[in-house]
Design a protein around this motif. Sequence first.
Motif, PDB file in Angstrom:
ATOM      1  N   ASN A  13       0.813  -1.216   0.000  1.00 26.49           N
ATOM      2  CA  ASN A  13       0.000   0.000   0.000  1.00 26.49           C
ATOM      3  C   ASN A  13       0.848   1.268   0.000  1.00 26.49           C
ATOM      4  N   ALA A  14       2.131   1.134   0.358  1.00 28.86           N
ATOM      5  CA  ALA A  14       3.012   2.294   0.345  1.00 28.86           C
ATOM      6  C   ALA A  14       3.286   2.783  -1.066  1.00 28.86           C
ATOM      7  N   GLU A  15       2.980   1.967  -2.067  1.00 33.70           N
ATOM      8  CA  GLU A  15       3.174   2.405  -3.446  1.00 33.70           C
ATOM      9  C   GLU A  15       2.300   3.610  -3.762  1.00 33.70           C
ATOM     10  N   GLY A  16       1.176   3.752  -3.049  1.00 34.41           N
ATOM     11  CA  GLY A  16       0.286   4.885  -3.278  1.00 34.41           C
ATOM     12  C   GLY A  16       0.707   6.149  -2.557  1.00 34.41           C
ATOM     13  N   VAL A  17       1.779   6.096  -1.772  1.00 29.70           N
ATOM     14  CA  VAL A  17       2.276   7.260  -1.034  1.00 29.70           C
ATOM     15  C   VAL A  17       3.430   7.882  -1.817  1.00 29.70           C
ATOM     16  N   ALA A  18       3.408   9.182  -1.991  1.00 33.17           N
ATOM     17  CA  ALA A  18       4.430   9.877  -2.779  1.00 33.17           C
ATOM     18  C   ALA A  18       5.816   9.637  -2.202  1.00 33.17           C
ATOM     19  N   THR A  30      -0.457  10.356   7.717  1.00 35.22           N
ATOM     20  CA  THR A  30      -1.351  11.511   7.765  1.00 35.22           C
ATOM     21  C   THR A  30      -0.501  12.765   7.878  1.00 35.22           C
ATOM     22  N   ALA A  31      -1.091  13.910   7.562  1.00 31.99           N
ATOM     23  CA  ALA A  31      -0.330  15.152   7.566  1.00 31.99           C
ATOM     24  C   ALA A  31      -1.246  16.315   7.924  1.00 31.99           C
ATOM     25  N   PHE A  32      -0.663  17.343   8.505  1.00 30.40           N
ATOM     26  CA  PHE A  32      -1.388  18.540   8.922  1.00 30.40           C
ATOM     27  C   PHE A  32      -0.609  19.765   8.484  1.00 30.40           C
ATOM     28  N   VAL A  33      -1.210  20.926   8.676  1.00 30.54           N
ATOM     29  CA  VAL A  33      -0.551  22.186   8.361  1.00 30.54           C
ATOM     30  C   VAL A  33      -0.646  23.098   9.578  1.00 30.54           C
ATOM     31  N   GLU A  34       0.447  23.759   9.886  1.00 31.16           N
ATOM     32  CA  GLU A  34       0.447  24.709  10.993  1.00 31.16           C
ATOM     33  C   GLU A  34      -0.066  26.065  10.524  1.00 31.16           C
ATOM     34  N   GLY A  35      -0.743  26.748  11.432  1.00 29.45           N
ATOM     35  CA  GLY A  35      -1.261  28.071  11.103  1.00 29.45           C
ATOM     36  C   GLY A  35      -2.075  28.636  12.243  1.00 29.45           C
ATOM     37  N   TYR A 180       0.601  -4.199  10.128  1.00 27.54           N
ATOM     38  CA  TYR A 180      -0.172  -3.102  10.720  1.00 27.54           C
ATOM     39  C   TYR A 180      -0.001  -1.830   9.898  1.00 27.54           C
ATOM     40  N   ILE A 181       1.246  -1.494   9.556  1.00 30.70           N
ATOM     41  CA  ILE A 181       1.506  -0.290   8.772  1.00 30.70           C
ATOM     42  C   ILE A 181       0.813  -0.384   7.416  1.00 30.70           C
ATOM     43  N   ASN A 182       0.906  -1.541   6.787  1.00 32.53           N
ATOM     44  CA  ASN A 182       0.284  -1.705   5.476  1.00 32.53           C
ATOM     45  C   ASN A 182      -1.225  -1.500   5.553  1.00 32.53           C
ATOM     46  N   LEU A 183      -1.838  -2.001   6.621  1.00 29.08           N
ATOM     47  CA  LEU A 183      -3.278  -1.801   6.804  1.00 29.08           C
ATOM     48  C   LEU A 183      -3.593  -0.313   6.967  1.00 29.08           C
ATOM     49  N   ALA A 184      -2.793   0.375   7.769  1.00 26.68           N
ATOM     50  CA  ALA A 184      -3.032   1.797   8.017  1.00 26.68           C
ATOM     51  C   ALA A 184      -2.856   2.632   6.757  1.00 26.68           C
ATOM     52  N   LEU A 185      -2.056   2.138   5.809  1.00 30.33           N
ATOM     53  CA  LEU A 185      -1.820   2.867   4.568  1.00 30.33           C
ATOM     54  C   LEU A 185      -2.831   2.539   3.481  1.00 30.33           C
ATOM     55  N   SER A 186      -3.706   1.585   3.741  1.00 30.80           N
ATOM     56  CA  SER A 186      -4.687   1.216   2.728  1.00 30.80           C
ATOM     57  C   SER A 186      -5.629   2.387   2.473  1.00 30.80           C
ATOM     58  N   PRO A 187      -6.091   2.561   1.243  1.00 31.91           N
ATOM     59  CA  PRO A 187      -7.011   3.669   0.957  1.00 31.91           C
ATOM     60  C   PRO A 187      -8.232   3.672   1.865  1.00 31.91           C
ATOM     61  N   GLU A 188      -8.769   2.484   2.153  1.00 23.04           N
ATOM     62  CA  GLU A 188      -9.971   2.399   2.990  1.00 23.04           C
ATOM     63  C   GLU A 188      -9.716   2.964   4.385  1.00 23.04           C
ATOM     64  N   SER A 199      -8.226  15.014   8.995  1.00 24.41           N
ATOM     65  CA  SER A 199      -6.806  15.155   8.677  1.00 24.41           C
ATOM     66  C   SER A 199      -6.558  14.817   7.219  1.00 24.41           C
ATOM     67  N   ASN A 200      -5.344  15.026   6.784  1.00 26.69           N
ATOM     68  CA  ASN A 200      -4.984  14.852   5.391  1.00 26.69           C
ATOM     69  C   ASN A 200      -4.435  13.447   5.155  1.00 26.69           C
ATOM     70  N   PRO A 201      -5.052  12.653   4.265  1.00 27.57           N
ATOM     71  CA  PRO A 201      -4.486  11.341   3.947  1.00 27.57           C
ATOM     72  C   PRO A 201      -3.224  11.488   3.108  1.00 27.57           C
ATOM     73  N   THR A 202      -2.460  10.420   3.009  1.00 28.40           N
ATOM     74  CA  THR A 202      -1.232  10.454   2.210  1.00 28.40           C
ATOM     75  C   THR A 202      -1.291   9.514   1.017  1.00 28.40           C
ATOM     76  N   HIS A 203      -2.175   8.528   1.033  1.00 29.52           N
ATOM     77  CA  HIS A 203      -2.310   7.621  -0.112  1.00 29.52           C
ATOM     78  C   HIS A 203      -3.080   8.334  -1.212  1.00 29.52           C
ATOM     79  N   GLN A 204      -2.581   8.269  -2.440  1.00 29.80           N
ATOM     80  CA  GLN A 204      -3.163   9.040  -3.530  1.00 29.80           C
ATOM     81  C   GLN A 204      -4.635   8.699  -3.760  1.00 29.80           C
ATOM     82  N   GLU A 205      -5.007   7.429  -3.662  1.00 27.89           N
ATOM     83  CA  GLU A 205      -6.412   7.051  -3.865  1.00 27.89           C
ATOM     84  C   GLU A 205      -7.299   7.672  -2.797  1.00 27.89           C
ATOM     85  N   ALA A 206      -6.809   7.709  -1.565  1.00 27.08           N
ATOM     86  CA  ALA A 206      -7.582   8.317  -0.475  1.00 27.08           C
ATOM     87  C   ALA A 206      -7.713   9.822  -0.690  1.00 27.08           C
ATOM     88  N   ILE A 207      -6.638  10.457  -1.118  1.00 31.73           N
ATOM     89  CA  ILE A 207      -6.679  11.892  -1.402  1.00 31.73           C
ATOM     90  C   ILE A 207      -7.730  12.185  -2.470  1.00 31.73           C
TER      91      ILE A 207
END
Length: 256
Positions: A13-18, A30-35, A180-188, A199-207
């Motif tokens: 599933n990490a293949e879908g992460v940039a 997951t990712a966030f932005v400060e502001g 566990y990591i692979n499950l957490a990275l799944s688009p679902e 929050s912001n997903p990191t997998h392209q399909e989820a985005i």
Amino acid sequence: DMLMPLDYSLLPNAEGVADSMKDEYSVAFTAFVEGFCYVPDELEKLGVPPLEKPEDLFHPALAGKVSIPTLDVAMGPSMPLMLAEANGGGIDNIVPGFQKLQELDVFYYYKSSADLVSKYTSGDVIAAYWQSSRCARLKDSGFPVEFRPVRTPSGKVGIPLIDAYVIPKGVEHVEAAHAYINLALSPEKQIEWAIWGTSNPTHQEAIEYIRANEPELWSTSPYTAEDFDNMYLIDFAKVEANLTEWLDLWNQYLGG
């Protein structure tokens, strides 16, 4: 020397992460932005424009009504660092940042986001330096706040906070950890996490799913990996190396 290299053959599933969101030892989930998170109606009453730059917190009408994090919060190093850069210093000379912070009339230096929420709902704080996900969750609860990414002295908009999975060296169940990591990275699961945590997903399909099917959520975290790459990236290795000194400066200038 605390982490083991990830075995990406066990993380399909990490293949879908940039590529910019993963490396030999970690992969972002997951990712966030400060502001700035602020109550727009309250700012309007005071004649304060929407917050954008670190200096905007110093508006006289906001005296005693703002909050910034302590250094042990993830967003903590950013404010003294940005103010240092705006006043002749930088990550290797943080003193001008703390000198400037002495002028800020802060109601509360928050040590956790949960504590800060209570200060908003009580009316003690109407503006704070925070992060996009937490502000969005407060808004989802029905409290009338808005978020704006910070504009840094260099002109970059937004500071990214990336949450990543790693595996410590010496763990017994290496394959289970990867599973566990692979499950957490799944688009679902990425979609579920994004909706629950605003929050912001990191997998392209989820985005792509969030952008197409959750427009309100997408409006709070409208970011791709390319967007994060173009934000202001803090050198946290230098922050870590200087943190003890920075804590001493915090106590010296801000009173502990």
